[in-house]
Design a protein around this motif. Structure first.
Motif, PDB file in Angstrom:
ATOM      1  N   ILE A   4      14.709  11.705  -6.945  1.00 48.35           N
ATOM      2  CA  ILE A   4      13.366  11.120  -7.096  1.00 48.35           C
ATOM      3  C   ILE A   4      13.382   9.950  -8.068  1.00 48.35           C
ATOM      4  CG2 ILE A   4      12.480  12.541  -9.009  1.00 48.35           C
ATOM      5  CD1 ILE A   4      10.651  11.608  -5.732  1.00 48.35           C
ATOM      6  N   THR A   5      14.276  10.026  -9.063  1.00 52.64           N
ATOM      7  CA  THR A   5      14.425   8.897  -9.988  1.00 52.64           C
ATOM      8  C   THR A   5      14.968   7.680  -9.248  1.00 52.64           C
ATOM      9  OG1 THR A   5      14.835  10.421 -11.823  1.00 52.64           O
ATOM     10  CG2 THR A   5      15.493   8.117 -12.145  1.00 52.64           C
ATOM     11  N   ASP A   6      15.931   7.916  -8.348  1.00 53.05           N
ATOM     12  CA  ASP A   6      16.479   6.817  -7.550  1.00 53.05           C
ATOM     13  C   ASP A   6      15.419   6.249  -6.610  1.00 53.05           C
ATOM     14  OD1 ASP A   6      18.921   7.073  -8.745  1.00 53.05           O
ATOM     15  OD2 ASP A   6      19.818   8.270  -7.130  1.00 53.05           O
ATOM     16  N   ILE A   7      14.593   7.112  -6.027  1.00 48.92           N
ATOM     17  CA  ILE A   7      13.510   6.658  -5.145  1.00 48.92           C
ATOM     18  C   ILE A   7      12.551   5.755  -5.921  1.00 48.92           C
ATOM     19  CG2 ILE A   7      11.453   7.415  -3.873  1.00 48.92           C
ATOM     20  CD1 ILE A   7      13.084   9.902  -3.034  1.00 48.92           C
ATOM     21  N   HIS A   8      12.198   6.154  -7.122  1.00 49.53           N
ATOM     22  CA  HIS A   8      11.277   5.369  -7.954  1.00 49.53           C
ATOM     23  C   HIS A   8      11.875   3.998  -8.285  1.00 49.53           C
ATOM     24  CE1 HIS A   8       9.198   4.294 -11.803  1.00 49.53           C
ATOM     25  NE2 HIS A   8       8.159   4.613 -11.057  1.00 49.53           N
ATOM     26  N   THR A  65       0.822  -1.216   0.000  1.00 48.54           N
ATOM     27  CA  THR A  65       0.000   0.000   0.000  1.00 48.54           C
ATOM     28  C   THR A  65       0.857   1.269   0.000  1.00 48.54           C
ATOM     29  OG1 THR A  65      -1.824  -1.154   1.094  1.00 48.54           O
ATOM     30  CG2 THR A  65      -1.809   1.257   1.219  1.00 48.54           C
ATOM     31  N   PRO A  66       1.794   1.428   0.949  1.00 47.47           N
ATOM     32  CA  PRO A  66       2.638   2.634   0.880  1.00 47.47           C
ATOM     33  C   PRO A  66       3.614   2.608  -0.299  1.00 47.47           C
ATOM     34  CG  PRO A  66       3.357   1.192   2.664  1.00 47.47           C
ATOM     35  CD  PRO A  66       2.075   0.640   2.164  1.00 47.47           C
ATOM     36  N   LEU A  67       4.053   1.398  -0.693  1.00 46.12           N
ATOM     37  CA  LEU A  67       4.986   1.316  -1.825  1.00 46.12           C
ATOM     38  C   LEU A  67       4.333   1.798  -3.114  1.00 46.12           C
ATOM     39  CD1 LEU A  67       7.184  -1.914  -1.661  1.00 46.12           C
ATOM     40  CD2 LEU A  67       7.929   0.447  -1.947  1.00 46.12           C
ATOM     41  N   ASN A  68       3.089   1.392  -3.318  1.00 42.71           N
ATOM     42  CA  ASN A  68       2.390   1.835  -4.527  1.00 42.71           C
ATOM     43  C   ASN A  68       2.253   3.354  -4.552  1.00 42.71           C
ATOM     44  OD1 ASN A  68       2.031  -0.707  -5.663  1.00 42.71           O
ATOM     45  ND2 ASN A  68       0.130  -1.078  -4.540  1.00 42.71           N
ATOM     46  N   ALA A  69       2.016   3.935  -3.383  1.00 39.82           N
ATOM     47  CA  ALA A  69       1.933   5.404  -3.308  1.00 39.82           C
ATOM     48  C   ALA A  69       3.281   6.028  -3.648  1.00 39.82           C
ATOM     49  CB  ALA A  69       1.481   5.818  -1.914  1.00 39.82           C
ATOM     50  N   ILE A  70       4.357   5.456  -3.080  1.00 38.67           N
ATOM     51  CA  ILE A  70       5.708   5.987  -3.345  1.00 38.67           C
ATOM     52  C   ILE A  70       6.035   5.868  -4.830  1.00 38.67           C
ATOM     53  CG2 ILE A  70       8.160   5.628  -2.902  1.00 38.67           C
ATOM     54  CD1 ILE A  70       7.343   4.665  -0.073  1.00 38.67           C
ATOM     55  N   ILE A  71       5.726   4.688  -5.404  1.00 40.43           N
ATOM     56  CA  ILE A  71       6.022   4.470  -6.825  1.00 40.43           C
ATOM     57  C   ILE A  71       5.225   5.439  -7.693  1.00 40.43           C
ATOM     58  CG2 ILE A  71       5.739   2.820  -8.732  1.00 40.43           C
ATOM     59  CD1 ILE A  71       6.320   0.584  -6.658  1.00 40.43           C
ATOM     60  N   GLY A  72       3.932   5.584  -7.372  1.00 44.66           N
ATOM     61  CA  GLY A  72       3.086   6.467  -8.181  1.00 44.66           C
ATOM     62  C   GLY A  72       3.518   7.917  -8.092  1.00 44.66           C
ATOM     63  N   PHE A  73       3.707   8.425  -6.876  1.00 46.50           N
ATOM     64  CA  PHE A  73       4.077   9.835  -6.710  1.00 46.50           C
ATOM     65  C   PHE A  73       5.476  10.121  -7.263  1.00 46.50           C
ATOM     66  CE2 PHE A  73       0.976   9.876  -2.970  1.00 46.50           C
ATOM     67  CZ  PHE A  73      -0.035  10.408  -3.747  1.00 46.50           C
ATOM     68  N   SER A  74       6.413   9.172  -7.045  1.00 49.50           N
ATOM     69  CA  SER A  74       7.769   9.399  -7.555  1.00 49.50           C
ATOM     70  C   SER A  74       7.787   9.418  -9.075  1.00 49.50           C
ATOM     71  CB  SER A  74       8.725   8.333  -7.023  1.00 49.50           C
ATOM     72  OG  SER A  74       8.321   7.034  -7.434  1.00 49.50           O
ATOM     73  N   GLU A  75       6.912   8.592  -9.683  1.00 48.01           N
ATOM     74  CA  GLU A  75       6.833   8.583 -11.148  1.00 48.01           C
ATOM     75  C   GLU A  75       6.268   9.907 -11.658  1.00 48.01           C
ATOM     76  OE1 GLU A  75       5.150   5.733 -14.767  1.00 48.01           O
ATOM     77  OE2 GLU A  75       4.654   5.282 -12.688  1.00 48.01           O
ATOM     78  N   VAL A  76       5.237  10.414 -10.964  1.00 47.61           N
ATOM     79  CA  VAL A  76       4.648  11.704 -11.353  1.00 47.61           C
ATOM     80  C   VAL A  76       5.694  12.811 -11.253  1.00 47.61           C
ATOM     81  CG1 VAL A  76       3.001  13.483 -10.645  1.00 47.61           C
ATOM     82  CG2 VAL A  76       2.285  11.083 -10.782  1.00 47.61           C
ATOM     83  N   ILE A  77       6.454  12.803 -10.137  1.00 44.31           N
ATOM     84  CA  ILE A  77       7.447  13.858  -9.929  1.00 44.31           C
ATOM     85  C   ILE A  77       8.590  13.740 -10.937  1.00 44.31           C
ATOM     86  CG2 ILE A  77       9.128  14.806  -8.300  1.00 44.31           C
ATOM     87  CD1 ILE A  77       7.247  13.865  -6.047  1.00 44.31           C
ATOM     88  N   SER A  78       9.089  12.495 -11.142  1.00 42.20           N
ATOM     89  CA  SER A  78      10.216  12.323 -12.060  1.00 42.20           C
ATOM     90  C   SER A  78       9.846  12.676 -13.494  1.00 42.20           C
ATOM     91  CB  SER A  78      10.738  10.876 -12.004  1.00 42.20           C
ATOM     92  OG  SER A  78       9.726   9.968 -12.425  1.00 42.20           O
ATOM     93  N   ASN A  79       8.547  12.521 -13.859  1.00 36.95           N
ATOM     94  CA  ASN A  79       8.099  12.914 -15.197  1.00 36.95           C
ATOM     95  C   ASN A  79       7.705  14.389 -15.274  1.00 36.95           C
ATOM     96  OD1 ASN A  79       8.446  10.348 -16.323  1.00 36.95           O
ATOM     97  ND2 ASN A  79       6.408   9.671 -15.666  1.00 36.95           N
ATOM     98  N   GLU A  80       7.802  15.085 -14.113  1.00 36.30           N
ATOM     99  CA  GLU A  80       7.555  16.530 -14.046  1.00 36.30           C
ATOM    100  C   GLU A  80       6.172  16.897 -14.616  1.00 36.30           C
ATOM    101  OE1 GLU A  80      11.689  18.731 -14.458  1.00 36.30           O
ATOM    102  OE2 GLU A  80      11.450  17.291 -16.106  1.00 36.30           O
ATOM    103  N   LEU A  81       5.163  16.059 -14.218  1.00 38.43           N
ATOM    104  CA  LEU A  81       3.823  16.278 -14.764  1.00 38.43           C
ATOM    105  C   LEU A  81       3.209  17.593 -14.301  1.00 38.43           C
ATOM    106  CD1 LEU A  81       2.294  12.676 -14.511  1.00 38.43           C
ATOM    107  CD2 LEU A  81       3.294  13.820 -16.488  1.00 38.43           C
ATOM    108  N   PHE A  82       3.570  18.099 -13.117  1.00 32.37           N
ATOM    109  CA  PHE A  82       2.994  19.340 -12.597  1.00 32.37           C
ATOM    110  C   PHE A  82       3.985  20.505 -12.665  1.00 32.37           C
ATOM    111  CE2 PHE A  82       0.618  15.967 -10.425  1.00 32.37           C
ATOM    112  CZ  PHE A  82      -0.676  16.284 -10.821  1.00 32.37           C
ATOM    113  N   GLY A  83       4.921  20.374 -13.559  1.00 30.96           N
ATOM    114  CA  GLY A  83       5.880  21.449 -13.730  1.00 30.96           C
ATOM    115  C   GLY A  83       7.316  20.967 -13.586  1.00 30.96           C
ATOM    116  N   PRO A  84       8.239  21.717 -14.137  1.00 27.81           N
ATOM    117  CA  PRO A  84       9.645  21.301 -14.126  1.00 27.81           C
ATOM    118  C   PRO A  84      10.258  21.389 -12.728  1.00 27.81           C
ATOM    119  CG  PRO A  84       9.450  23.499 -15.017  1.00 27.81           C
ATOM    120  CD  PRO A  84       8.052  23.006 -14.819  1.00 27.81           C
TER     121      PRO A  84
END
Length: 407
Positions: free
Chosen positions: A214-218, A185-204
């Motif tokens: 964040i890439t290493d965290i993912h 449960t927490p891992l899926n959250a970490i994977i999802g949020f880290s992927e969003v951040i590493s892809n800079e979906l909400f800004g650079p």
């Protein structure tokens, strides 16, 4: 010839016959004594109590172990009878608090009728006796008495230990099932949020170091999830709870798909992936997800333990009507016999330094072997240290029919 000579000659001849007969009788007696001595010595050294009662209840053969186990007088003679021995035991309470005469009569009646038989009873000393009784051709009955107290105690301990092990195994399964949920449960959250951040979906992300972190965290989260999945898969295999779907799988197409999945990994180490398979597709009834995991594990291992610039080859070496046979060959570090055995044990990699050098949990091969065997197949390894490894898989084309999908 004188009439006086005849009686003397006849007397001498008669005397010679008597002496010869006496000598023969003496030799027979000595031979019987030797045989009796050998028989008694054998009875005394068999380690178990033995008694033989003839058809009229007379004790005709026994050993000292028989007297010892039944707590009978050591000087039993040939005049001892079954009735006397049973009465002795009944009077001192060996058979309970019942009336001795009635108990003896009942046991005498059963003694010759209830054969062959195997019984157990507790002696007054608290020992457990096993009594095996058989009828002989002449109407006699032979009984063998064994003290099985220690054996039964060991059996009880073994049953208790097995029961405790099963309870521990169930507890482990329950723990892993609960922990998988708690960890995923927490891992899926970490994977999802880290992927969003590493892809800079909400800004650079202006700081490159943050993006690197964040890439290493993912990547680390994905690796941890993979380890958790491996542990759970191994637990299911050990518990015999592997769930398999039954579907027609084009196995060669599946292998080519897996090769495409690991191509980038092989290319990063300049390792060439090759295949030797027939143009005609080979279909087997199997669980597609498990098949993909089998070949993904084996190809990943082959690439991991190959030297840079090496070659990994997948080939179909036989296509029979009942089975499909595949080999995955590499020319990497290889293993000796002891290392091969250890590599197939859960969490046991071939060499202690392997974990530090190549990483991994040591579950890939055991999981793969378990999945192959769950399909009714076999996995064998041929390897030489410093030369390379070949893994052969034999898979039946028809998955055995079962009542449910759980094997």
């Amino acid at each position: 010839m004188s009439s006086a000579v005849i009686p003397i000659w006849l007397s001498a001849r008669s005397l010679g016959r008597q002496q010869l007969a006496a000598a023969r009788l003496l030799r027979t007696k000595l031979r019987l004594e030797r045989q009796n001595s050998l028989l008694q010595s054998t009875l005394e050294n068999i380690g178990e109590g033995l008694s033989v009662f003839d058809g009229r209840g007379r004790l005709i053969a026994w050993n000292s172990r028989f007297c010892e186990l039944l707590d009978l007088p050591a000087d039993l003679g040939t005049d001892a009878t079954l009735h006397d021995i049973l009465m002795l035991q009944a009077v001192r309470g060996d058979f309970g608090e019942g009336e001795p005469e009635g108990e003896v009569a009942r046991r005498l009646d059963l003694f010759y009728r209830d054969v062959p038989t195997i019984k157990e009873r507790i002696t007054p000393a608290g020992r457990l006796l096993q009594i095996r009784r058989r009828a002989m051709p002449n109407g006699a009955v032979v009984s063998v008495y064994s003290d099985v107290t220690d054996i039964k105690a060991s059996e009880r301990k073994l049953i208790e230990a097995r029961s405790q092990a099963e309870l521990a195994n169930r507890a482990k399964g329950d723990f892993l099932a609960n922990m998988s949920h708690e960890l995923r449960t927490p891992l899926n959250a970490i994977i999802g949020f880290s992927e969003v951040i590493s892809n800079e979906l909400f800004g650079p992300i202006l700081n490159e170091k943050y993006l690197e972190y964040i890439t290493d965290i993912h990547a680390s989260s994905l690796h941890l999830l993979s380890i958790i999945n491996d542990v759970l898969d191994m637990s299911k295999i050990e518990a015999g709870k592997v769930e398999l779907a039954k579907e027609l799988v084009p196995i060669q197409s599946l292998i080519r798909e897996v090769m495409r999945m690991v191509h980038e990994r092989a290319q990063s180490r300049d390792i060439e992936l090759t295949s030797q398979m027939s143009e005609q597709e080979v279909d087997i009834w199997a669980d597609e997800r498990s098949m993909k995991q089998i070949f993904l594990n084996l190809l990943s291992n082959a690439i991991k333990f190959s030297r840079e610039g090496g070659t990994v080859c997948v080939r179909a070496i036989a296509d029979r009507s009942d089975v499909a046979v595949f080999e995955i060959e590499d020319h990497g570090i290889g293993m000796n016999e002891e290392e091969q055995e250890r590599a197939l044990q859960p969490f046991g990699q071939a060499q202690p330094a392997t974990t530090r050098t190549y990483g991994g949990t040591g579950l890939g091969l055991p999981i793969t072997k378990g999945l192959v065997e769950a399909h009714g197949g076999t996995l064998t390894i041929t390897s030489r240290a410093g030369v390379g490894t070949t893994v052969r898989i034999v898979l039946p084309k028809e998955l055995k029919r079962v009542a449910s999908a759980s094997l």
